[in-house]
Design an enzyme around this catalytic site. Structure first.
Site, mmCIF file in Angstrom:
data_model
loop_
_atom_site.group_PDB
_atom_site.id
_atom_site.type_symbol
_atom_site.label_atom_id
_atom_site.label_comp_id
_atom_site.label_asym_id
_atom_site.label_seq_id
_atom_site.Cartn_x
_atom_site.Cartn_y
_atom_site.Cartn_z
ATOM 1 N N SER A 124 3.373 -7.742 2.683
ATOM 2 C CA SER A 124 4.263 -8.833 2.279
ATOM 3 C C SER A 124 3.872 -10.117 2.983
ATOM 4 O O SER A 124 3.390 -10.089 4.128
ATOM 5 C CB SER A 124 5.691 -8.444 2.676
ATOM 6 O OG SER A 124 6.542 -9.564 2.597
ATOM 7 N N TYR A 148 12.213 -4.878 8.891
ATOM 8 C CA TYR A 148 11.446 -4.654 7.653
ATOM 9 C C TYR A 148 10.068 -5.308 7.762
ATOM 10 O O TYR A 148 9.040 -4.683 7.506
ATOM 11 C CB TYR A 148 12.206 -5.210 6.430
ATOM 12 C CG TYR A 148 11.307 -5.350 5.223
ATOM 13 C CD1 TYR A 148 10.882 -4.217 4.531
ATOM 14 C CD2 TYR A 148 10.821 -6.601 4.807
ATOM 15 C CE1 TYR A 148 10.007 -4.332 3.449
ATOM 16 C CE2 TYR A 148 9.962 -6.720 3.733
ATOM 17 C CZ TYR A 148 9.556 -5.586 3.052
ATOM 18 O OH TYR A 148 8.693 -5.695 1.997
ATOM 19 N N LYS A 152 5.932 -3.750 7.924
ATOM 20 C CA LYS A 152 4.770 -4.151 7.116
ATOM 21 C C LYS A 152 3.601 -4.527 8.033
ATOM 22 O O LYS A 152 2.457 -4.144 7.800
ATOM 23 C CB LYS A 152 5.138 -5.317 6.194
ATOM 24 C CG LYS A 152 6.086 -4.926 5.083
ATOM 25 C CD LYS A 152 5.423 -3.989 4.098
ATOM 26 C CE LYS A 152 6.399 -3.153 3.342
ATOM 27 N NZ LYS A 152 5.811 -2.091 2.543
HETATM 28 P P1 NAD Z 1 11.520 -0.586 -4.972
HETATM 29 O O1 NAD Z 1 12.605 -0.194 -4.042
HETATM 30 O O2 NAD Z 1 11.902 -0.990 -6.356
HETATM 31 O O3 NAD Z 1 10.445 0.589 -5.077
HETATM 32 C C1 NAD Z 1 10.163 1.443 -4.011
HETATM 33 C C2 NAD Z 1 10.151 2.865 -4.559
HETATM 34 O O4 NAD Z 1 9.806 3.775 -3.510
HETATM 35 C C3 NAD Z 1 11.523 3.318 -5.092
HETATM 36 O O5 NAD Z 1 11.340 3.886 -6.368
HETATM 37 C C4 NAD Z 1 11.993 4.378 -4.079
HETATM 38 O O6 NAD Z 1 12.762 5.385 -4.700
HETATM 39 C C5 NAD Z 1 10.668 4.880 -3.551
HETATM 40 N N1 NAD Z 1 10.689 5.411 -2.181
HETATM 41 C C6 NAD Z 1 11.176 4.839 -1.048
HETATM 42 N N2 NAD Z 1 10.944 5.600 0.015
HETATM 43 C C7 NAD Z 1 10.296 6.720 -0.430
HETATM 44 C C8 NAD Z 1 9.763 7.876 0.196
HETATM 45 N N3 NAD Z 1 9.868 8.082 1.507
HETATM 46 N N4 NAD Z 1 9.161 8.812 -0.579
HETATM 47 C C9 NAD Z 1 9.050 8.629 -1.908
HETATM 48 N N5 NAD Z 1 9.520 7.544 -2.553
HETATM 49 C C10 NAD Z 1 10.132 6.597 -1.816
HETATM 50 O O7 NAD Z 1 10.688 -1.748 -4.264
HETATM 51 P P2 NAD Z 1 9.581 -2.717 -4.861
HETATM 52 O O8 NAD Z 1 10.176 -4.075 -4.978
HETATM 53 O O9 NAD Z 1 8.938 -2.110 -6.042
HETATM 54 O O10 NAD Z 1 8.577 -2.771 -3.635
HETATM 55 C C11 NAD Z 1 7.468 -1.888 -3.552
HETATM 56 C C12 NAD Z 1 6.747 -2.115 -2.250
HETATM 57 O O11 NAD Z 1 6.339 -3.486 -2.152
HETATM 58 C C13 NAD Z 1 7.601 -1.844 -0.997
HETATM 59 O O12 NAD Z 1 6.775 -1.249 -0.025
HETATM 60 C C14 NAD Z 1 8.027 -3.231 -0.568
HETATM 61 O O13 NAD Z 1 8.284 -3.296 0.799
HETATM 62 C C15 NAD Z 1 6.805 -4.062 -0.936
HETATM 63 N N6 NAD Z 1 7.121 -5.461 -1.178
HETATM 64 C C16 NAD Z 1 8.057 -5.804 -2.092
HETATM 65 C C17 NAD Z 1 8.360 -7.136 -2.301
HETATM 66 C C18 NAD Z 1 9.414 -7.544 -3.303
HETATM 67 O O14 NAD Z 1 9.784 -8.704 -3.327
HETATM 68 N N7 NAD Z 1 9.902 -6.674 -4.157
HETATM 69 C C19 NAD Z 1 7.691 -8.135 -1.572
HETATM 70 C C20 NAD Z 1 6.729 -7.743 -0.648
HETATM 71 C C21 NAD Z 1 6.433 -6.402 -0.457
HETATM 72 C C1 UD1 Z 2 13.084 -12.141 0.888
HETATM 73 C C2 UD1 Z 2 12.934 -11.473 2.233
HETATM 74 C C3 UD1 Z 2 11.459 -11.242 2.522
HETATM 75 C C4 UD1 Z 2 10.831 -10.414 1.401
HETATM 76 C C5 UD1 Z 2 11.074 -11.179 0.082
HETATM 77 C C6 UD1 Z 2 10.549 -10.457 -1.109
HETATM 78 C C7 UD1 Z 2 14.890 -12.293 3.489
HETATM 79 C C8 UD1 Z 2 15.339 -13.113 4.663
HETATM 80 N N1 UD1 Z 2 13.547 -12.313 3.243
HETATM 81 O O1 UD1 Z 2 12.373 -13.331 0.943
HETATM 82 O O2 UD1 Z 2 11.293 -10.562 3.734
HETATM 83 O O3 UD1 Z 2 9.452 -10.248 1.626
HETATM 84 O O4 UD1 Z 2 12.490 -11.351 -0.099
HETATM 85 O O5 UD1 Z 2 11.295 -9.290 -1.338
HETATM 86 O O6 UD1 Z 2 15.675 -11.625 2.844
HETATM 87 N N2 UD1 Z 2 18.400 -17.777 -2.310
HETATM 88 C C9 UD1 Z 2 19.573 -18.409 -2.621
HETATM 89 N N3 UD1 Z 2 20.632 -17.647 -3.053
HETATM 90 C C10 UD1 Z 2 20.552 -16.293 -3.182
HETATM 91 C C11 UD1 Z 2 19.333 -15.649 -2.864
HETATM 92 C C12 UD1 Z 2 18.271 -16.420 -2.412
HETATM 93 O O7 UD1 Z 2 19.691 -19.623 -2.529
HETATM 94 O O8 UD1 Z 2 21.545 -15.665 -3.570
HETATM 95 C C13 UD1 Z 2 17.232 -18.600 -1.874
HETATM 96 C C14 UD1 Z 2 16.690 -18.250 -0.488
HETATM 97 O O9 UD1 Z 2 17.318 -19.021 0.497
HETATM 98 C C15 UD1 Z 2 15.198 -18.586 -0.663
HETATM 99 C C16 UD1 Z 2 14.916 -18.290 -2.133
HETATM 100 O O10 UD1 Z 2 16.186 -18.314 -2.780
HETATM 101 O O11 UD1 Z 2 14.983 -19.955 -0.433
HETATM 102 C C17 UD1 Z 2 14.267 -16.930 -2.353
HETATM 103 O O12 UD1 Z 2 15.061 -15.937 -1.720
HETATM 104 P P1 UD1 Z 2 14.749 -14.373 -1.902
HETATM 105 O O13 UD1 Z 2 14.581 -14.063 -3.336
HETATM 106 O O14 UD1 Z 2 15.786 -13.634 -1.144
HETATM 107 O O15 UD1 Z 2 13.325 -14.190 -1.233
HETATM 108 P P2 UD1 Z 2 12.815 -14.625 0.241
HETATM 109 O O16 UD1 Z 2 13.879 -15.221 1.055
HETATM 110 O O17 UD1 Z 2 11.572 -15.407 0.068
#
Ligand code: NAD
Ligand code: UD1
Length: 335
Positions: A124, A148, A152
């Site tokens: 991330s 969290y 990562k």
């Molecule tokens: P998500 O929660 O939708 O998907 C994660 C999946 O992993 C889920 O289906 C959950 O059931 C499964 N899971 C969790 N722990 C498990 C385990 N121990 N064994 C088997 N399955 C398990 O999340 P996502 O948004 O798809 O994110 C996927 C990955 O990307 C995560 O590692 C997350 O930290 C990373 N990531 C996400 C974002 C974001 O904004 N969504 C940003 C940066 C990094």
């Molecule tokens: C969040 C996580 C970050 C993670 C990323 C992607 C936090 C502090 N950080 O980042 O670790 O990698 O999601 O999953 O949670 N906002 C509003 N109102 C809302 C929600 C968000 O104004 O109800 C604003 C936030 O202040 C930010 C932007 O929208 O400026 C994006 O927010 P969000 O979608 O939560 O992502 P990040 O904060 O970038």
């Protein structure tokens, strides 16, 4: 030979399973359904017209993981499985370290044992901490503000040390910026449990009338309109970035930002969503959210130069597809 996709029924994993199959790969999915629904597998099989082997296992469970590797010849692992709620990680740090760190170690051990050489890790942009913008892969990482983020950074470190000890393994560390949007069919997308923490799912639920109004966390940041700026990337582009990373991975550790390289403010998200979907998003300005950075976005040139990948979809596409998915949710009963 198959690609093992852990967390393959989750938001990003499911889109990547689809992209991998479209690119001609065979895929095996492992997911414990802690944050997803089994129906996502049906949707994936419907969209891809393929039978996808699925294991409902916890990937911190060494025996279950080894059994899977025994049954299926695995060519590479894409490790998405993990917990991702920042606020929850502050309240329950051990749960986060246990799941996110142990899963990575368990899978790397299985790769070592079964000589599976390719590993793609979901990292991330949060690992950059409060660095200078744009974030670049060569920067030294700064501490993150929550457990969290630390999981990562640790995951990256563990995989780097592993490859340092045996350079025949090929690891890609993908640092995602802010994935939003959904598959254009409206059948796959992000459906968080409870009240969403992240901006776009909150916006779509306000649009649907499930939530009354969006709270904008601060309008006094040093940005063009005072609201927070992020690098939003369409989840379909992100998924295709994984395929490119897998296709290009060579022995060693390779780090890529997966972002667009452009920053967008909260107000710009609201305005674009309203315009493309012809829906008003009521909002009010509230205090800043603790731990939020004012603005950040990717330097996305390395992925383009080395992987030939760049994000193609627009902010309009992201807003349209996110709303299309939210509208479809009741119909397909995923949630
Ligand atoms: P998500 O929660 O939708 O998907 C994660 C999946 O992993 C889920 O289906 C959950 O059931 C499964 N899971 C969790 N722990 C498990 C385990 N121990 N064994 C088997 N399955 C398990 O999340 P996502 O948004 O798809 O994110 C996927 C990955 O990307 C995560 O590692 C997350 O930290 C990373 N990531 C996400 C974002 C974001 O904004 N969504 C940003 C940066 C990094
Ligand atoms: C969040 C996580 C970050 C993670 C990323 C992607 C936090 C502090 N950080 O980042 O670790 O990698 O999601 O999953 O949670 N906002 C509003 N109102 C809302 C929600 C968000 O104004 O109800 C604003 C936030 O202040 C930010 C932007 O929208 O400026 C994006 O927010 P969000 O979608 O939560 O992502 P990040 O904060 O970038």
């Amino acid at each position: 030979m198959s690609i093992l996709v852990t967390g393959g029924l989750g938001y990003i994993g499911s889109h990547t399973v689809n992209a991998l199959i479209e690119a001609g790969y065979s895929v095996v999915v492992a997911d414990n359904l802690s944050n997803s629904k089994a129906q996502v597998l049906d949707v994936l099989q419907q969209i891809t017209n393929k039978n996808i082997p699925f294991y409902q296992i916890d990937v911190t469970d060494e025996q279950a993981v080894n059994d899977l590797f025994e049954k299926h010849p695995i060519e590479g692992v894409m490790h998405f499985a993990g917990y991702k709620a920042v606020g929850e990680s502050v309240l329950q740090p051990l749960k986060y370290y246990q799941n996110n760190v142990l899963s990575t170690i368990t899978l790397a051990n299985a790769c070592k044992q079964f000589q599976v050489k390719k590993f793609v890790f979901s990292s991330s942009a949060t690992v950059y901490g409060d660095n200078e913008v744009p974030f670049k892969e060569t920067m030294s990482l700064l501490p993150t503000t929550n457990p969290y983020g630390e999981t990562k950074a640790m995951g990256e470190r563990i995989l780097k040390d592993w490859v340092n000890s045996d350079s025949s393994f090929a690891v890609s560390l993908l640092r995602y910026f802010n994935p939003i949007g959904a598959h254009p069919s409206g059948l796959l997308g992000e459906s968080p449990n409870g009240i969403p923490n992240n901006l776009m799912p909150y916006v779509t639920q306000v649009a649907k009338g499930k939530l009354k109004e969006l709270q904008v966390f601060g309008n006094d940041y040093p940005t063009s309109d005072g609201t927070g700026v992020r690098d939003y990337i369409h989840v379909m582009d992100l998924a295709e970035g994984h395929v490119a990373a897998l296709q290009h991975v060579t022995p060693g550790v390779h780090i890529y930002n997966l972002g667009t390289g452009a920053g967008t403010s909260v107000f710009e998200i609201i305005q674009t969503f309203e315009r493309v979907n012809a829906i008003k998003i009521p909002y009010k300005i509230v205090n800043r959210r603790p731990g939020d950075l004012a603005f950040y976005y990717a330097d996305a040139t390395k992925a383009k130069d080395e992987l030939g990948w760049y994000a193609k979809r627009t902010l309009e596409d992201m807003c349209r597809d996110a709303w299309h998915f939210e509208k479809s949710l009741n119909l397909i009963q995923i949630k």
